[in-house]
Write a protein that holds these residues in place. Structure first.
Motif, short mmCIF file in Angstrom:
data_model
loop_
_atom_site.label_atom_id
_atom_site.label_comp_id
_atom_site.label_asym_id
_atom_site.label_seq_id
_atom_site.Cartn_x
_atom_site.Cartn_y
_atom_site.Cartn_z
N ILE A 61 -1.64 -5.37 -2.06
CA ILE A 61 -0.84 -6.46 -2.59
C ILE A 61 0.44 -5.89 -3.18
O ILE A 61 0.46 -4.74 -3.63
N ASP A 62 1.51 -6.70 -3.18
CA ASP A 62 2.78 -6.21 -3.69
C ASP A 62 2.96 -6.61 -5.15
O ASP A 62 2.05 -7.18 -5.77
N ALA A 63 4.14 -6.34 -5.70
CA ALA A 63 4.38 -6.58 -7.13
C ALA A 63 4.30 -8.05 -7.49
O ALA A 63 4.06 -8.41 -8.64
N GLY A 64 4.53 -8.92 -6.50
CA GLY A 64 4.41 -10.35 -6.73
C GLY A 64 3.04 -10.90 -6.38
O GLY A 64 2.86 -12.11 -6.28
N LEU A 65 2.06 -10.01 -6.18
CA LEU A 65 0.69 -10.34 -5.81
C LEU A 65 0.61 -11.00 -4.43
O LEU A 65 -0.33 -11.73 -4.13
N GLY A 66 1.60 -10.70 -3.59
CA GLY A 66 1.53 -11.14 -2.21
C GLY A 66 0.67 -10.22 -1.38
O GLY A 66 0.70 -8.99 -1.57
N PHE A 67 -0.11 -10.78 -0.47
CA PHE A 67 -1.01 -9.98 0.36
C PHE A 67 -0.23 -9.32 1.49
O PHE A 67 0.69 -9.91 2.06
N LEU A 68 -0.63 -8.07 1.82
CA LEU A 68 0.12 -7.26 2.77
C LEU A 68 -0.73 -6.90 3.99
O LEU A 68 -1.95 -6.76 3.89
N ASN A 69 -0.04 -6.75 5.12
CA ASN A 69 -0.67 -6.21 6.33
C ASN A 69 0.06 -4.97 6.81
O ASN A 69 -0.04 -4.59 7.97
N THR A 70 0.79 -4.33 5.91
CA THR A 70 1.67 -3.22 6.26
C THR A 70 0.91 -1.91 6.44
O THR A 70 -0.21 -1.74 5.96
N LEU A 71 1.56 -0.97 7.13
CA LEU A 71 1.06 0.39 7.26
C LEU A 71 2.24 1.35 7.13
O LEU A 71 3.26 1.18 7.81
#
Length: 284
Positions: free
Chosen positions: A53-63
């Motif tokens: 999750i990012d700083a805004g609590l958004g969910f990520l699918n990154t690599l």
């Protein structure tokens, strides 16, 4: 520093007493984005950091991949599923990712497989017993072991699921001896070692070793203190842990310990430069 002593009335250097030439912990290039609850693994000398999750609590699918030789990060192809705290392992040149909370807060058992040669993802058989965050992924004997974790409402489960890439199929191994999540695990001397973690309203310093020949877990020496959501890695047939939470749920720490299976004992390591928890760690 140079130590001096008096010999035959004269002062001379007795020996060189060297301190560390570098600090025990050395800062490297920052991750390109602020991130939490990701999962990391090592493949061919690079560290791969997936989802979170990012700083805004958004969910990520990154690599992202970190290359120690250039001290730099590279963004790679994203997986199809957004995940918070998945389980990840590198096996035979590929990276396997399963589990984690999806953007709705539910566990996902989708299995995604990354091929660095083509910078692309494919799918495998889904985990039949999906967990949300807090499960631990291990490459053991060429199979993907996934230990413990959380569901959508609570943390601490005993299940151990095993994925075999050669047959694209899942099976179950012996249950972990106590409900567990957010523990530290590593492979040493041909066995899986795990320690620490949390379940429900409690935390633990307990540790166990898994023997695939007997499909059984046995106790090992506990960590000197309860610790969970720490960074951890197996290196040189030892299990290193650092950071996380201790004193139950009250204290984020930068303390670390190393476990030696040959002596079944823990010793302290130098404190980490940062005081953080729910981070990801891997050898590089």
């Amino acid at each position: 520093k140079v130590a001096f002593e008096k010999v035959n009335g004269k002062i001379k250097p007795s020996e060189f007493k060297r301190g560390p030439q570098d600090a025990p912990w050395t800062d490297i290039a920052n991750h390109p984005t602020a991130i939490m609850d990701s999962a990391a693994t090592e493949l061919d000398g690079k560290v791969y950091n997936a989802a979170g999750i990012d700083a805004g609590l958004g969910f990520l699918n990154t690599l992202y991949a970190y290359d120690p030789s250039s001290d730099s990060w590279t963004q790679l192809a994203s997986m199809s599923k957004q995940r918070e705290r998945p389980a990840v392992a590198a096996i035979d040149g590929l990276i396997y990712v399963t589990n984690g909370w999806d953007s709705g807060g539910s566990p996902t058992g989708a299995l995604e497989i990354y091929d660095p040669a083509t910078d692309s993802w494919s799918s495998g058989a889904p985990n039949p017993n999906p967990m949300g965050g807090g499960s631990d992924g291990i490459n053991f004997e060429g199979k993907f072991y996934v230990i413990g974790g959380c569901d959508s409402g609570s943390c601490g489960f005993t299940n151990v699921e095993v994925y075999d890439p050669s047959s694209d199929s899942w099976s179950s191994a012996a249950d972990y001896p106590e409900p567990i999540s957010w523990q530290a695990c590593g492979v040493m001397n041909g066995q899986i070692y795990c320690a620490g973690g949390t379940a429900g309203n409690g935390t633990t310093a307990n540790g166990y070793v898994y023997d695939s020949g007997s499909d059984s877990w046995s106790p090992i020496a506990p960590i000197p203190q309860d610790q969970w959501a720490m960074g951890y890695v197996a290196a040189d047939d030892k299990l290193y842990i650092s950071g996380g939470v201790t004193d139950g749920f009250s204290t984020i720490t930068n303390e670390g310990f190393v476990y030696d299976p040959n002596s079944d004992s823990w010793s302290s390591i130098e404190n980490w430069n940062n005081t953080l928890y729910r981070d990801a760690a891997a050898c590089g």
